[in-house]
Scaffold this motif. Structure first.
Motif, short mmCIF file in Angstrom:
data_model
loop_
_atom_site.label_atom_id
_atom_site.label_comp_id
_atom_site.label_asym_id
_atom_site.label_seq_id
_atom_site.Cartn_x
_atom_site.Cartn_y
_atom_site.Cartn_z
N UNK A 1 -9.24 -3.00 13.23
CA UNK A 1 -9.26 -1.53 12.41
C UNK A 1 -8.11 -0.02 13.45
N UNK A 2 -8.25 0.06 14.30
CA UNK A 2 -7.01 0.76 15.42
C UNK A 2 -6.12 0.50 15.64
N UNK A 3 -5.72 -0.49 15.57
CA UNK A 3 -4.03 -1.08 15.37
C UNK A 3 -3.62 -1.08 14.16
N UNK A 4 -4.72 -1.14 13.27
CA UNK A 4 -4.17 -1.05 11.52
C UNK A 4 -3.64 0.61 11.18
N UNK A 5 -4.80 1.25 12.05
CA UNK A 5 -4.54 2.90 11.83
C UNK A 5 -3.16 3.80 12.27
N UNK A 6 -3.12 2.87 14.04
CA UNK A 6 -1.64 3.41 14.20
C UNK A 6 -0.67 3.08 14.10
N UNK A 7 -1.11 2.06 13.05
CA UNK A 7 0.61 1.61 12.33
C UNK A 7 1.29 3.14 11.58
N UNK A 8 -0.10 4.15 11.39
CA UNK A 8 0.38 5.26 10.47
C UNK A 8 0.16 5.91 10.73
N UNK B 1 0.42 -1.30 -0.41
CA UNK B 1 0.62 0.68 -0.22
C UNK B 1 0.69 1.32 0.06
N UNK B 2 2.12 1.30 0.74
CA UNK B 2 2.78 2.56 0.75
C UNK B 2 3.34 2.96 -0.35
N UNK B 3 4.07 1.23 -1.34
CA UNK B 3 4.46 1.61 -1.93
C UNK B 3 3.71 2.24 -3.40
N UNK C 1 -6.64 14.19 8.64
CA UNK C 1 -7.99 12.44 8.57
C UNK C 1 -7.39 11.67 9.75
N UNK C 2 -6.19 10.84 9.43
CA UNK C 2 -6.28 9.42 10.44
C UNK C 2 -6.88 10.11 11.02
N UNK D 1 -3.38 8.54 4.88
CA UNK D 1 -4.61 8.52 4.69
C UNK D 1 -5.02 7.23 3.50
N UNK D 2 -4.38 7.47 2.06
CA UNK D 2 -4.48 7.13 1.00
C UNK D 2 -4.22 5.10 1.67
N UNK D 3 -3.07 5.19 2.33
CA UNK D 3 -2.22 3.90 2.07
C UNK D 3 -2.72 3.78 3.40
N UNK D 4 -3.35 4.02 4.10
CA UNK D 4 -3.86 3.18 6.07
C UNK D 4 -4.94 2.55 4.40
N UNK D 5 -6.07 3.37 4.07
CA UNK D 5 -7.48 3.09 3.41
C UNK D 5 -6.81 1.76 2.02
N UNK D 6 -5.71 1.62 0.97
CA UNK D 6 -5.34 0.47 1.23
C UNK D 6 -5.00 -0.60 1.21
N UNK D 7 -4.80 -0.90 2.24
CA UNK D 7 -3.97 -1.72 3.80
C UNK D 7 -5.17 -2.65 4.26
#
Length: 559
Positions: free
Chosen positions: A399-406, A230-232, A359-360, A260-266
Protein backbone atom coordinates in the motif's frame (compact mmCIF):
# COMPACT_ATOMS: atom_id res chain seq x y z
CA UNK A 1 21.49 -0.85 38.87
CA UNK A 2 20.93 0.62 35.41
CA UNK A 3 18.57 3.59 34.94
CA UNK A 4 16.56 3.31 31.73
CA UNK A 5 14.03 6.15 31.97
CA UNK A 6 14.06 9.82 32.97
CA UNK A 7 16.80 12.46 32.86
CA UNK A 8 19.43 9.99 34.12
CA UNK A 9 18.62 7.25 31.59
CA UNK A 10 21.76 5.37 30.63
CA UNK A 11 23.52 5.97 33.97
CA UNK A 12 24.54 3.24 36.38
CA UNK A 13 23.31 3.78 39.95
CA UNK A 14 23.92 2.46 43.46
CA UNK A 15 20.88 1.83 45.63
CA UNK A 16 20.81 3.85 48.86
CA UNK A 17 17.31 3.35 50.31
CA UNK A 18 13.84 2.11 49.38
CA UNK A 19 10.42 3.47 50.31
CA UNK A 20 7.77 1.33 48.60
CA UNK A 21 8.12 1.83 44.86
CA UNK A 22 10.24 4.95 45.36
CA UNK A 23 13.95 4.77 46.00
CA UNK A 24 17.04 6.89 46.44
CA UNK A 25 20.16 6.06 44.47
CA UNK A 26 23.61 7.52 43.82
CA UNK A 27 24.89 8.21 40.32
CA UNK A 28 28.31 9.45 39.27
CA UNK A 29 28.18 12.52 37.00
CA UNK A 30 31.58 13.72 35.81
CA UNK A 31 33.21 11.95 38.76
CA UNK A 32 30.92 13.44 41.42
CA UNK A 33 28.41 11.33 43.38
CA UNK A 34 24.87 12.70 43.16
CA UNK A 35 21.75 11.46 44.98
CA UNK A 36 18.65 11.07 42.82
CA UNK A 37 15.05 10.04 43.52
CA UNK A 38 13.67 7.29 41.26
CA UNK A 39 10.65 5.04 40.76
CA UNK A 40 11.36 1.32 40.51
CA UNK A 41 9.98 1.30 36.95
CA UNK A 42 12.83 3.62 35.90
CA UNK A 43 15.30 0.79 36.50
CA UNK A 44 16.36 -1.99 34.20
CA UNK A 45 15.07 -5.33 35.54
CA UNK A 46 13.84 -4.11 38.95
CA UNK A 47 12.52 -7.60 39.60
CA UNK A 48 16.14 -8.78 39.90
CA UNK A 49 16.87 -6.48 42.86
CA UNK A 50 15.86 -8.25 46.09
CA UNK A 51 15.83 -5.02 48.08
CA UNK A 52 12.90 -3.86 45.96
CA UNK A 53 10.82 -6.91 46.78
CA UNK A 54 10.05 -6.10 50.40
CA UNK A 55 6.92 -4.25 51.36
CA UNK A 56 5.19 -4.76 48.01
CA UNK A 57 2.88 -7.62 48.97
CA UNK A 58 0.29 -7.84 51.72
CA UNK A 59 0.31 -11.52 52.72
CA UNK A 60 2.22 -14.77 52.26
CA UNK A 61 0.14 -15.90 49.32
CA UNK A 62 0.82 -12.69 47.41
CA UNK A 63 4.53 -12.83 48.28
CA UNK A 64 4.83 -16.38 47.00
CA UNK A 65 2.80 -15.65 43.87
CA UNK A 66 5.01 -12.63 43.20
CA UNK A 67 8.18 -14.69 43.63
CA UNK A 68 6.88 -17.31 41.25
CA UNK A 69 6.02 -14.67 38.63
CA UNK A 70 9.49 -13.13 38.92
CA UNK A 71 11.14 -16.50 38.44
CA UNK A 72 8.98 -17.23 35.40
CA UNK A 73 9.82 -13.80 33.96
CA UNK A 74 13.52 -14.57 34.37
CA UNK A 75 13.24 -17.12 31.60
CA UNK A 76 11.87 -14.57 29.14
CA UNK A 77 14.94 -12.44 29.83
CA UNK A 78 17.18 -15.50 29.68
CA UNK A 79 15.89 -16.40 26.24
CA UNK A 80 16.30 -12.86 24.97
CA UNK A 81 19.89 -12.71 26.20
CA UNK A 82 20.86 -16.07 24.69
CA UNK A 83 19.43 -15.04 21.34
CA UNK A 84 21.06 -11.62 21.38
CA UNK A 85 24.49 -13.13 21.96
CA UNK A 86 24.26 -14.31 18.35
CA UNK A 87 24.68 -10.68 17.26
CA UNK A 88 27.04 -9.70 20.05
CA UNK A 89 29.48 -12.26 18.67
CA UNK A 90 29.07 -10.88 15.15
CA UNK A 91 28.81 -7.16 15.90
CA UNK A 92 32.15 -6.31 14.25
CA UNK A 93 32.40 -9.03 11.62
CA UNK A 94 32.03 -8.19 7.90
CA UNK A 95 28.45 -8.46 6.61
CA UNK A 96 28.49 -11.05 3.84
CA UNK A 97 24.84 -12.11 3.56
CA UNK A 98 22.64 -10.32 6.11
CA UNK A 99 19.45 -12.08 4.98
CA UNK A 100 21.04 -15.49 5.41
CA UNK A 101 22.36 -14.37 8.79
CA UNK A 102 18.77 -13.64 9.85
CA UNK A 103 17.71 -17.10 8.69
CA UNK A 104 20.42 -18.63 10.86
CA UNK A 105 19.28 -16.47 13.76
CA UNK A 106 15.63 -17.52 13.41
CA UNK A 107 16.66 -21.17 13.54
CA UNK A 108 18.59 -20.42 16.74
CA UNK A 109 15.52 -18.67 18.18
CA UNK A 110 13.44 -21.81 17.79
CA UNK A 111 16.09 -23.87 19.62
CA UNK A 112 16.46 -21.33 22.43
CA UNK A 113 12.70 -21.03 22.93
CA UNK A 114 12.32 -24.81 23.24
CA UNK A 115 15.26 -25.03 25.63
CA UNK A 116 14.03 -22.15 27.82
CA UNK A 117 10.50 -23.60 27.99
CA UNK A 118 11.89 -26.86 29.33
CA UNK A 119 14.02 -25.07 31.93
CA UNK A 120 11.10 -22.87 33.02
CA UNK A 121 8.89 -25.92 33.52
CA UNK A 122 11.55 -27.62 35.67
CA UNK A 123 12.21 -24.48 37.71
CA UNK A 124 8.57 -23.76 38.45
CA UNK A 125 7.93 -27.37 39.41
CA UNK A 126 10.86 -27.18 41.83
CA UNK A 127 9.55 -23.87 43.22
CA UNK A 128 6.15 -25.39 43.86
CA UNK A 129 7.71 -28.32 45.70
CA UNK A 130 10.52 -26.61 47.64
CA UNK A 131 9.69 -22.91 48.06
CA UNK A 132 5.92 -22.53 47.92
CA UNK A 133 5.30 -24.43 51.21
CA UNK A 134 7.65 -22.05 53.12
CA UNK A 135 6.69 -18.87 54.99
CA UNK A 136 7.12 -15.72 52.91
CA UNK A 137 10.26 -14.49 54.66
CA UNK A 138 12.02 -17.85 54.38
CA UNK A 139 10.95 -18.17 50.74
CA UNK A 140 12.54 -14.81 49.95
CA UNK A 141 15.76 -15.77 51.72
CA UNK A 142 16.01 -19.09 49.89
CA UNK A 143 15.48 -17.47 46.49
CA UNK A 144 17.93 -14.65 47.23
CA UNK A 145 20.58 -17.05 48.58
CA UNK A 146 20.50 -19.26 45.49
CA UNK A 147 20.06 -16.65 42.75
CA UNK A 148 22.02 -18.78 40.29
CA UNK A 149 19.24 -21.35 40.41
CA UNK A 150 16.17 -19.11 40.68
CA UNK A 151 17.36 -16.03 38.80
CA UNK A 152 19.10 -17.50 35.75
CA UNK A 153 18.82 -14.36 33.60
CA UNK A 154 20.62 -12.30 36.25
CA UNK A 155 23.39 -14.90 36.43
CA UNK A 156 23.64 -15.03 32.63
CA UNK A 157 23.96 -11.25 32.43
CA UNK A 158 26.88 -11.33 34.88
CA UNK A 159 28.59 -14.04 32.83
CA UNK A 160 27.99 -12.01 29.67
CA UNK A 161 29.59 -8.96 31.26
CA UNK A 162 32.70 -11.02 32.00
CA UNK A 163 32.91 -12.23 28.38
CA UNK A 164 32.29 -8.78 26.91
CA UNK A 165 34.04 -6.23 29.16
CA UNK A 166 32.51 -2.77 28.92
CA UNK A 167 29.27 -4.02 27.37
CA UNK A 168 27.24 -2.11 29.96
CA UNK A 169 29.47 0.97 30.08
CA UNK A 170 27.20 3.97 30.08
CA UNK A 171 27.66 6.44 27.23
CA UNK A 172 25.35 8.93 28.90
CA UNK A 173 28.19 11.22 30.05
CA UNK A 174 29.85 11.15 26.61
CA UNK A 175 26.54 11.97 24.94
CA UNK A 176 25.89 14.77 27.42
CA UNK A 177 29.30 16.29 26.75
CA UNK A 178 28.76 16.01 23.00
CA UNK A 179 25.44 17.85 23.31
CA UNK A 180 26.79 20.59 25.59
CA UNK A 181 29.92 21.29 23.56
CA UNK A 182 28.57 20.54 20.08
CA UNK A 183 30.88 17.58 19.57
CA UNK A 184 30.07 14.55 17.40
CA UNK A 185 28.15 11.80 19.16
CA UNK A 186 30.38 9.14 20.71
CA UNK A 187 30.86 5.96 18.67
CA UNK A 188 28.27 3.27 19.43
CA UNK A 189 29.15 0.72 22.06
CA UNK A 190 29.09 -3.04 21.56
CA UNK A 191 25.45 -3.40 22.61
CA UNK A 192 24.33 -0.74 20.12
CA UNK A 193 26.46 -2.23 17.33
CA UNK A 194 24.85 -5.61 17.95
CA UNK A 195 21.38 -4.02 17.82
CA UNK A 196 22.23 -2.39 14.52
CA UNK A 197 23.56 -5.66 13.14
CA UNK A 198 20.35 -7.43 14.08
CA UNK A 199 18.21 -4.68 12.54
CA UNK A 200 20.22 -4.79 9.30
CA UNK A 201 19.91 -8.58 9.07
CA UNK A 202 16.20 -8.52 9.74
CA UNK A 203 15.64 -5.73 7.22
CA UNK A 204 17.57 -7.60 4.52
CA UNK A 205 15.57 -10.78 5.07
CA UNK A 206 12.32 -8.79 5.21
CA UNK A 207 13.02 -7.10 1.87
CA UNK A 208 14.05 -10.38 0.26
CA UNK A 209 10.87 -12.12 1.42
CA UNK A 210 8.72 -9.14 0.42
CA UNK A 211 10.16 -9.11 -3.10
CA UNK A 212 9.23 -12.76 -3.53
CA UNK A 213 5.75 -12.18 -2.06
CA UNK A 214 5.14 -9.15 -4.26
CA UNK A 215 6.23 -10.94 -7.43
CA UNK A 216 3.62 -13.60 -6.72
CA UNK A 217 0.80 -11.28 -5.69
CA UNK A 218 1.11 -8.24 -7.97
CA UNK A 219 2.93 -8.36 -11.30
CA UNK A 220 4.38 -4.94 -12.12
CA UNK A 221 3.01 -4.64 -15.65
CA UNK A 222 -0.56 -5.27 -14.50
CA UNK A 223 -0.39 -2.52 -11.87
CA UNK A 224 0.86 0.06 -14.38
CA UNK A 225 -2.17 -0.62 -16.55
CA UNK A 226 -4.54 -0.30 -13.59
CA UNK A 227 -2.94 2.97 -12.49
CA UNK A 228 -3.18 4.47 -15.96
CA UNK A 229 -6.84 3.51 -16.18
CA UNK A 230 -7.51 5.05 -12.74
CA UNK A 231 -5.88 8.36 -13.72
CA UNK A 232 -7.87 8.43 -16.97
CA UNK A 233 -11.16 7.77 -15.15
CA UNK A 234 -10.52 10.63 -12.73
CA UNK A 235 -9.79 13.03 -15.56
CA UNK A 236 -13.05 11.99 -17.20
CA UNK A 237 -15.20 12.49 -14.08
CA UNK A 238 -13.43 15.54 -12.67
CA UNK A 239 -15.53 18.29 -14.29
CA UNK A 240 -18.83 16.90 -13.02
CA UNK A 241 -17.75 16.60 -9.40
CA UNK A 242 -16.10 20.03 -9.47
CA UNK A 243 -19.32 21.55 -10.77
CA UNK A 244 -21.39 19.82 -8.05
CA UNK A 245 -19.18 21.02 -5.18
CA UNK A 246 -19.01 24.54 -6.57
CA UNK A 247 -22.78 24.72 -7.04
CA UNK A 248 -23.96 23.29 -3.71
CA UNK A 249 -21.05 23.97 -1.36
CA UNK A 250 -19.38 26.92 -3.10
CA UNK A 251 -16.01 25.18 -2.75
CA UNK A 252 -13.13 24.52 -5.14
CA UNK A 253 -11.76 21.01 -4.88
CA UNK A 254 -7.95 20.78 -4.73
CA UNK A 255 -5.92 18.66 -7.13
CA UNK A 256 -4.94 16.52 -4.13
CA UNK A 257 -8.47 15.12 -3.74
CA UNK A 258 -8.38 13.87 -7.31
CA UNK A 259 -5.03 12.18 -6.70
CA UNK A 260 -6.66 10.59 -3.67
CA UNK A 261 -9.52 9.36 -5.89
CA UNK A 262 -7.09 7.95 -8.48
CA UNK A 263 -5.16 6.21 -5.70
CA UNK A 264 -8.35 4.56 -4.45
CA UNK A 265 -9.28 3.40 -7.94
CA UNK A 266 -5.83 1.91 -8.49
CA UNK A 267 -5.95 -0.34 -5.42
CA UNK A 268 -6.13 -4.07 -5.91
CA UNK A 269 -7.65 -6.52 -3.39
CA UNK A 270 -4.44 -6.71 -1.34
CA UNK A 271 -4.03 -2.94 -1.02
CA UNK A 272 -7.74 -2.57 -0.22
CA UNK A 273 -7.29 -5.07 2.59
CA UNK A 274 -4.32 -3.04 3.86
CA UNK A 275 -6.43 0.13 3.82
CA UNK A 276 -9.13 -1.79 5.68
CA UNK A 277 -6.51 -2.95 8.23
CA UNK A 278 -5.88 0.76 8.88
CA UNK A 279 -9.67 1.29 9.21
CA UNK A 280 -9.59 4.00 6.54
CA UNK A 281 -12.74 4.31 4.43
CA UNK A 282 -13.52 7.02 1.83
CA UNK A 283 -16.63 8.89 2.95
CA UNK A 284 -18.33 12.26 2.78
CA UNK A 285 -17.73 14.01 -0.52
CA UNK A 286 -16.11 10.84 -1.92
CA UNK A 287 -19.61 9.32 -1.98
CA UNK A 288 -20.47 11.72 -4.82
CA UNK A 289 -17.67 10.71 -7.19
CA UNK A 290 -19.48 7.69 -8.64
CA UNK A 291 -22.68 9.72 -9.07
CA UNK A 292 -22.16 13.51 -8.87
CA UNK A 293 -25.91 14.09 -9.32
CA UNK A 294 -26.84 12.04 -6.28
CA UNK A 295 -29.12 14.00 -3.94
CA UNK A 296 -29.87 13.91 -0.23
CA UNK A 297 -32.95 12.48 1.44
CA UNK A 298 -36.09 14.62 1.24
CA UNK A 299 -35.98 17.61 3.55
CA UNK A 300 -32.27 17.30 4.38
CA UNK A 301 -29.68 19.77 3.08
CA UNK A 302 -27.01 17.90 1.10
CA UNK A 303 -24.29 20.07 2.64
CA UNK A 304 -24.59 18.18 5.92
CA UNK A 305 -23.67 14.85 4.35
CA UNK A 306 -20.69 13.54 6.30
CA UNK A 307 -20.87 16.52 8.67
CA UNK A 308 -20.47 15.40 12.27
CA UNK A 309 -22.01 17.31 15.16
CA UNK A 310 -18.83 19.19 16.10
CA UNK A 311 -17.41 19.72 12.59
CA UNK A 312 -16.50 23.38 12.08
CA UNK A 313 -18.06 24.84 8.88
CA UNK A 314 -14.56 24.92 7.36
CA UNK A 315 -14.33 21.11 7.61
CA UNK A 316 -15.42 18.93 4.65
CA UNK A 317 -15.28 15.20 5.37
CA UNK A 318 -13.62 12.91 2.82
CA UNK A 319 -12.56 9.86 4.90
CA UNK A 320 -13.57 7.95 8.01
CA UNK A 321 -10.99 6.49 10.38
CA UNK A 322 -12.94 3.70 12.06
CA UNK A 323 -12.33 4.33 15.76
CA UNK A 324 -14.24 6.72 18.08
CA UNK A 325 -15.62 8.73 15.20
CA UNK A 326 -12.21 9.53 13.72
CA UNK A 327 -12.70 11.31 10.40
CA UNK A 328 -10.68 13.49 8.05
CA UNK A 329 -11.73 16.62 6.23
CA UNK A 330 -10.51 19.16 3.72
CA UNK A 331 -10.23 22.54 5.43
CA UNK A 332 -11.49 25.77 3.84
CA UNK A 333 -10.46 28.89 5.73
CA UNK A 334 -11.59 31.37 3.10
CA UNK A 335 -14.67 29.44 1.98
CA UNK A 336 -13.23 28.82 -1.46
CA UNK A 337 -9.82 27.14 -1.57
CA UNK A 338 -8.50 24.21 0.45
CA UNK A 339 -5.88 25.06 3.09
CA UNK A 340 -5.06 21.46 3.99
CA UNK A 341 -6.40 18.46 5.88
CA UNK A 342 -7.60 18.23 9.48
CA UNK A 343 -8.93 15.30 11.52
CA UNK A 344 -10.32 14.50 14.94
CA UNK A 345 -12.19 11.91 17.00
CA UNK A 346 -15.83 12.98 17.19
CA UNK A 347 -16.53 10.63 20.11
CA UNK A 348 -13.38 11.35 22.05
CA UNK A 349 -11.23 14.25 23.26
CA UNK A 350 -8.77 16.33 21.28
CA UNK A 351 -9.20 18.93 18.59
CA UNK A 352 -8.93 19.01 14.82
CA UNK A 353 -5.31 20.18 14.79
CA UNK A 354 -3.69 22.61 12.39
CA UNK A 355 -4.90 22.06 8.82
CA UNK A 356 -2.00 21.01 6.60
CA UNK A 357 -0.89 18.68 3.83
CA UNK A 358 -3.09 16.52 1.61
CA UNK A 359 -5.46 13.53 1.79
CA UNK A 360 -2.75 11.12 0.69
CA UNK A 361 -0.35 12.53 3.25
CA UNK A 362 -3.03 11.84 5.85
CA UNK A 363 -3.19 8.25 4.63
CA UNK A 364 0.61 7.99 4.69
CA UNK A 365 0.71 9.34 8.25
CA UNK A 366 -1.85 6.75 9.38
CA UNK A 367 -0.02 4.02 7.48
CA UNK A 368 3.27 4.76 9.21
CA UNK A 369 1.52 4.68 12.58
CA UNK A 370 0.09 1.30 11.63
CA UNK A 371 3.52 0.17 10.49
CA UNK A 372 4.91 0.88 13.96
CA UNK A 373 2.19 -1.10 15.72
CA UNK A 374 1.34 -4.03 13.46
CA UNK A 375 1.97 -7.29 15.23
CA UNK A 376 4.07 -6.44 18.26
CA UNK A 377 4.37 -2.68 18.29
CA UNK A 378 8.08 -2.73 17.45
CA UNK A 379 9.78 -1.41 14.32
CA UNK A 380 12.50 -4.04 14.81
CA UNK A 381 11.11 -7.17 16.47
CA UNK A 382 13.81 -9.33 18.03
CA UNK A 383 12.19 -12.65 17.17
CA UNK A 384 10.90 -13.97 13.83
CA UNK A 385 7.43 -12.64 13.10
CA UNK A 386 4.26 -14.64 13.11
CA UNK A 387 3.40 -15.48 9.47
CA UNK A 388 0.14 -13.53 9.62
CA UNK A 389 1.97 -10.49 10.98
CA UNK A 390 4.46 -10.77 8.14
CA UNK A 391 1.62 -10.84 5.61
CA UNK A 392 0.00 -7.75 7.19
CA UNK A 393 3.32 -5.92 6.98
CA UNK A 394 3.67 -6.95 3.35
CA UNK A 395 0.21 -5.59 2.60
CA UNK A 396 1.08 -2.29 4.26
CA UNK A 397 4.37 -2.14 2.38
CA UNK A 398 2.54 -2.68 -0.91
CA UNK A 399 0.00 0.00 0.00
CA UNK A 400 2.85 2.39 0.81
CA UNK A 401 4.49 1.72 -2.56
CA UNK A 402 1.22 2.35 -4.37
CA UNK A 403 0.64 5.60 -2.48
CA UNK A 404 4.17 6.77 -3.23
CA UNK A 405 3.51 6.57 -6.96
CA UNK A 406 0.97 9.39 -6.43
CA UNK A 407 2.52 11.41 -3.58
CA UNK A 408 5.37 11.31 -1.03
CA UNK A 409 7.53 9.37 -3.46
CA UNK A 410 10.63 11.14 -2.16
CA UNK A 411 10.00 10.09 1.44
CA UNK A 412 11.78 6.82 2.11
CA UNK A 413 11.45 7.04 5.90
CA UNK A 414 9.19 4.54 7.64
CA UNK A 415 7.41 4.29 10.98
CA UNK A 416 8.63 6.61 13.71
CA UNK A 417 11.39 7.93 11.46
CA UNK A 418 8.71 9.22 9.09
CA UNK A 419 6.83 10.99 11.88
CA UNK A 420 10.01 12.51 13.30
CA UNK A 421 11.11 13.80 9.90
CA UNK A 422 7.81 15.36 8.81
CA UNK A 423 6.45 16.73 12.06
CA UNK A 424 5.61 20.46 12.36
CA UNK A 425 8.52 22.90 12.45
CA UNK A 426 10.09 23.79 15.81
CA UNK A 427 8.84 27.37 15.34
CA UNK A 428 5.20 26.23 15.00
CA UNK A 429 5.57 23.73 17.84
CA UNK A 430 6.87 26.41 20.18
CA UNK A 431 5.01 29.53 19.10
CA UNK A 432 2.05 28.32 17.03
CA UNK A 433 0.99 29.17 13.50
CA UNK A 434 1.68 32.90 13.01
CA UNK A 435 -1.55 33.60 11.07
CA UNK A 436 -4.00 31.57 13.16
CA UNK A 437 -5.81 32.68 16.33
CA UNK A 438 -6.38 30.00 18.97
CA UNK A 439 -9.82 28.34 19.15
CA UNK A 440 -11.26 25.60 21.35
CA UNK A 441 -11.62 23.24 18.39
CA UNK A 442 -7.85 23.29 17.83
CA UNK A 443 -7.99 24.35 14.18
CA UNK A 444 -7.38 28.03 14.76
CA UNK A 445 -9.12 30.89 12.97
CA UNK A 446 -7.61 32.64 9.95
CA UNK A 447 -8.63 36.24 10.63
CA UNK A 448 -6.91 39.57 11.26
CA UNK A 449 -7.27 41.59 14.44
CA UNK A 450 -7.14 41.10 18.18
CA UNK A 451 -9.85 39.51 20.30
CA UNK A 452 -11.23 40.60 23.66
CA UNK A 453 -10.70 37.08 24.99
CA UNK A 454 -6.95 36.73 25.29
CA UNK A 455 -5.83 34.10 22.79
CA UNK A 456 -2.46 32.94 21.56
CA UNK A 457 -1.42 31.55 18.21
CA UNK A 458 -2.85 28.13 17.40
CA UNK A 459 -0.41 25.26 18.03
CA UNK A 460 -0.68 21.71 16.67
CA UNK A 461 -2.28 20.70 19.97
CA UNK A 462 -4.67 22.44 22.34
CA UNK A 463 -3.45 24.57 25.23
CA UNK A 464 -4.98 22.67 28.14
CA UNK A 465 -5.12 25.58 30.58
CA UNK A 466 -6.63 27.97 28.02
CA UNK A 467 -9.21 25.46 26.81
CA UNK A 468 -10.22 24.33 30.29
CA UNK A 469 -10.66 27.85 31.63
CA UNK A 470 -12.55 29.20 28.60
CA UNK A 471 -14.82 26.17 28.30
CA UNK A 472 -15.71 26.45 31.99
CA UNK A 473 -16.49 30.14 31.67
CA UNK A 474 -18.64 29.70 28.57
CA UNK A 475 -20.63 26.77 29.97
CA UNK A 476 -20.82 27.54 33.70
CA UNK A 477 -21.22 31.34 33.71
CA UNK A 478 -24.19 32.42 31.54
CA UNK A 479 -23.70 36.09 32.37
CA UNK A 480 -20.07 36.05 31.25
CA UNK A 481 -21.02 34.15 28.10
CA UNK A 482 -23.74 36.66 27.22
CA UNK A 483 -21.30 39.52 27.74
CA UNK A 484 -18.77 37.89 25.39
CA UNK A 485 -21.46 37.28 22.77
CA UNK A 486 -22.74 40.86 22.99
CA UNK A 487 -19.23 42.27 22.61
CA UNK A 488 -18.52 39.98 19.64
CA UNK A 489 -21.72 41.20 17.96
CA UNK A 490 -20.79 44.82 18.58
CA UNK A 491 -17.24 44.48 17.29
CA UNK A 492 -18.34 42.53 14.22
CA UNK A 493 -20.90 45.22 13.35
CA UNK A 494 -18.08 47.76 13.69
CA UNK A 495 -15.97 45.88 11.14
CA UNK A 496 -13.91 43.66 13.45
CA UNK A 497 -15.13 40.05 13.00
CA UNK A 498 -12.28 38.24 14.83
CA UNK A 499 -14.28 37.93 18.08
CA UNK A 500 -17.41 36.66 16.34
CA UNK A 501 -15.46 34.06 14.33
CA UNK A 502 -13.36 32.71 17.20
CA UNK A 503 -16.14 32.77 19.80
CA UNK A 504 -18.61 31.30 17.32
CA UNK A 505 -16.25 28.43 16.61
CA UNK A 506 -15.73 27.91 20.36
CA UNK A 507 -19.46 27.74 21.08
CA UNK A 508 -20.08 25.48 18.09
CA UNK A 509 -17.41 23.07 19.37
CA UNK A 510 -18.70 22.88 22.95
CA UNK A 511 -22.45 23.03 22.25
CA UNK A 512 -23.04 19.43 23.38
CA UNK A 513 -26.73 19.63 22.46
CA UNK A 514 -27.38 22.87 24.35
CA UNK A 515 -29.80 24.87 22.15
CA UNK A 516 -28.66 28.20 23.58
CA UNK A 517 -25.01 27.50 22.74
CA UNK A 518 -25.99 26.22 19.30
CA UNK A 519 -28.01 29.36 18.61
CA UNK A 520 -25.25 31.73 19.69
CA UNK A 521 -22.67 29.76 17.68
CA UNK A 522 -24.69 29.95 14.47
CA UNK A 523 -25.49 33.63 14.92
CA UNK A 524 -21.87 34.64 15.49
CA UNK A 525 -20.48 32.41 12.75
CA UNK A 526 -22.99 33.71 10.22
CA UNK A 527 -22.12 37.32 11.09
CA UNK A 528 -18.38 36.68 10.94
CA UNK A 529 -18.39 34.75 7.68
CA UNK A 530 -20.52 37.33 5.93
CA UNK A 531 -18.32 40.16 7.20
CA UNK A 532 -15.30 38.28 5.84
CA UNK A 533 -16.89 37.54 2.46
CA UNK A 534 -17.21 33.83 3.22
CA UNK A 535 -20.91 33.60 2.45
CA UNK A 536 -20.83 29.91 1.55
CA UNK A 537 -19.43 29.07 5.02
CA UNK A 538 -22.28 31.09 6.53
CA UNK A 539 -24.74 29.00 4.52
CA UNK A 540 -23.03 25.76 5.62
CA UNK A 541 -23.19 26.89 9.26
CA UNK A 542 -26.90 27.58 8.96
CA UNK A 543 -27.59 24.27 7.21
CA UNK A 544 -25.69 22.44 9.91
CA UNK A 545 -27.64 24.29 12.62
CA UNK A 546 -30.91 23.08 11.11
CA UNK A 547 -29.76 19.46 11.06
CA UNK A 548 -27.44 19.06 14.07
CA UNK A 549 -29.93 16.69 15.72
CA UNK A 550 -29.81 14.13 12.88
CA UNK A 551 -29.09 10.63 14.24
CA UNK A 552 -26.52 9.92 11.52
CA UNK A 553 -24.25 11.87 9.20
CA UNK A 554 -25.01 9.89 6.01
CA UNK A 555 -27.88 11.78 4.35
CA UNK A 556 -27.60 10.85 0.66
CA UNK A 557 -30.34 8.89 -1.03
CA UNK A 558 -29.58 5.21 -1.31
CA UNK A 559 -28.12 4.51 -4.73
Amino acid sequence: MRIVDGPFAGFDAELVSVDGVRLTARVSVFGRQTAVELHRDQLEHPEDIPALWFGEEEDDREVLAGLRERIAAQYDDLGYGEKFEFFLERADLPEEDPAQEWDTYTALCAEVDAHVRRRRTVALRAFDQEIAPLPAGEARRRVTADSGRWMPATTAREERRSRYPGIDRSQAEDQLLATVFGRPDPPPGLWERAHRRRAASRSAADLRDYAAWKATNRPQGHYEQVRSAAVAQVEHERAAIEERLARDWGLQLPDSIFRFRAFLLSLGPIEKQALDDLELVPFGIMDLFDDPARDSRAGVDVRVHGRYYRDPPEFLTFMHGGTDGLHFGLWYDDGRTCTGVASYYNNDGGGVGLPSRTPLEAVRHTLETGWCHVGDGDDEPADPMDPEVAVRRNRLRLLRETLMTFETGDRDEQGNDYHDTYKPSPEVLEHGAPDRIETLDGGGALVDGDTTIERGRQKPWNDYDFCTALRKELTDDPAAREAHVAEARRRCAAGHPADALTLGRDLHWISAGDPELERHATELLTMAYRALGRDNLAAIAQAHHRHRALPQVHVLEEG
